[in-house]
Design a protein around this motif. Structure first.
Motif, mmCIF file in Angstrom:
data_model
loop_
_atom_site.group_PDB
_atom_site.id
_atom_site.type_symbol
_atom_site.label_atom_id
_atom_site.label_comp_id
_atom_site.label_asym_id
_atom_site.label_seq_id
_atom_site.Cartn_x
_atom_site.Cartn_y
_atom_site.Cartn_z
ATOM 1 N N HIS A 20 0.953 -1.129 0.010
ATOM 2 C CA HIS A 20 -0.030 0.045 0.045
ATOM 3 C C HIS A 20 0.867 1.189 0.051
ATOM 4 O O HIS A 20 0.740 2.221 -0.732
ATOM 5 N N ALA A 21 1.809 1.218 0.872
ATOM 6 C CA ALA A 21 2.706 2.632 0.860
ATOM 7 C C ALA A 21 3.451 2.739 -0.486
ATOM 8 O O ALA A 21 3.585 3.892 -0.853
ATOM 9 N N VAL A 22 3.930 1.736 -1.123
ATOM 10 C CA VAL A 22 4.462 1.826 -2.305
ATOM 11 C C VAL A 22 3.609 2.175 -3.439
ATOM 12 O O VAL A 22 3.950 3.040 -4.118
ATOM 13 N N LYS A 23 2.363 1.849 -3.527
ATOM 14 C CA LYS A 23 1.136 2.147 -4.270
ATOM 15 C C LYS A 23 1.009 3.614 -4.304
ATOM 16 O O LYS A 23 1.116 4.226 -5.120
ATOM 17 N N LEU A 30 6.513 9.664 -4.777
ATOM 18 C CA LEU A 30 7.202 9.888 -3.369
ATOM 19 C C LEU A 30 8.344 8.779 -3.319
ATOM 20 O O LEU A 30 8.018 7.593 -3.863
ATOM 21 N N LYS A 31 9.263 9.141 -2.910
ATOM 22 C CA LYS A 31 10.263 7.974 -2.559
ATOM 23 C C LYS A 31 10.028 7.096 -1.383
ATOM 24 O O LYS A 31 9.436 7.594 -0.491
ATOM 25 N N VAL A 32 10.057 5.652 -1.748
ATOM 26 C CA VAL A 32 9.982 4.679 -0.477
ATOM 27 C C VAL A 32 11.037 3.949 -0.285
ATOM 28 O O VAL A 32 11.567 3.467 -1.261
ATOM 29 N N TYR A 33 11.331 3.846 0.991
ATOM 30 C CA TYR A 33 12.728 3.020 1.338
ATOM 31 C C TYR A 33 12.203 1.958 2.362
ATOM 32 O O TYR A 33 11.388 2.212 3.263
ATOM 33 N N PHE A 34 12.506 0.832 2.032
ATOM 34 C CA PHE A 34 12.337 -0.415 2.923
ATOM 35 C C PHE A 34 13.824 -0.405 3.663
ATOM 36 O O PHE A 34 14.892 -0.526 2.781
ATOM 37 N N ASN A 46 10.163 -2.250 -8.649
ATOM 38 C CA ASN A 46 11.337 -1.160 -9.049
ATOM 39 C C ASN A 46 10.743 0.096 -8.454
ATOM 40 O O ASN A 46 11.285 0.944 -8.915
ATOM 41 N N ALA A 47 9.785 0.237 -7.495
ATOM 42 C CA ALA A 47 9.130 1.514 -7.204
ATOM 43 C C ALA A 47 9.430 1.611 -5.816
ATOM 44 O O ALA A 47 9.200 2.565 -5.104
#
Length: 152
Positions: A20-23, A30-34, A46-47
């Motif tokens: 959900h956060a990546v979607k 927005l950049k998303v980091y795990f 790839n997101a």
């Protein structure tokens, strides 16, 4: 629009929350980091950026804490880490929809410490309560609310 990044303390974060956060990150650019001590997967391969930390205790938390900036959002289940983030004025929520604030973090931390001491004395057992649609819906509502506050 303000620059907002999403940081996910990914080791114990449910796949529904990560996806959900990546979607939403994709939709809002927005950049998303795990951040975790091992590779964590997501439906949107790839997101997001995967940051693998060493096995040292709190390595992922410390990495996020050192790199997070004002207007970023952190998703974590770790209340002790959330306390550090709130002190730094960083927006922080858990995967159940709790928005950590200066008003609620100390009582939540006290409850966590009390529950932990009971468990260590063998008076209560920790159990995994699972993650269901109701918990995810609470998360999604809080996530949406906080992201849009940060973007204003």
């Amino acid at each position: 629009m303000k620059q907002v990044q999403i940081w996910i303390d990914a080791d114990s974060c449910p796949a529904l929350v990560r996806n959900h956060a990546v979607k939403i990150g994709l939709q809002l650019n927005l950049k998303v980091y795990f951040v975790a001590n091992k590779e964590i997967k997501c439906d949107f391969s790839n997101a997001y950026q995967m940051i693998i930390c060493n096995q040292e205790k709190d390595a992922a938390d410390n990495y996020i804490f050192s790199n997070v900036q004002e207007n970023d959002l952190v998703i974590t289940r770790d209340i002790v880490f959330a306390d550090r983030l709130v002190e730094k004025n960083i927006a922080c929520i858990n995967d159940r929809g709790t928005i950590f604030t200066k008003d609620n973090i100390k009582p939540l931390l006290s409850t966590r410490d009390f529950d932990l001491s009971l468990a260590q004395m063998g008076l209560v057992k920790h159990y995994n309560e699972g993650y269901d649609k109701k918990k995810f819906a609470a998360f999604a509502n809080s996530f949406d609310k906080v992201i849009h506050q940060l973007l204003r």
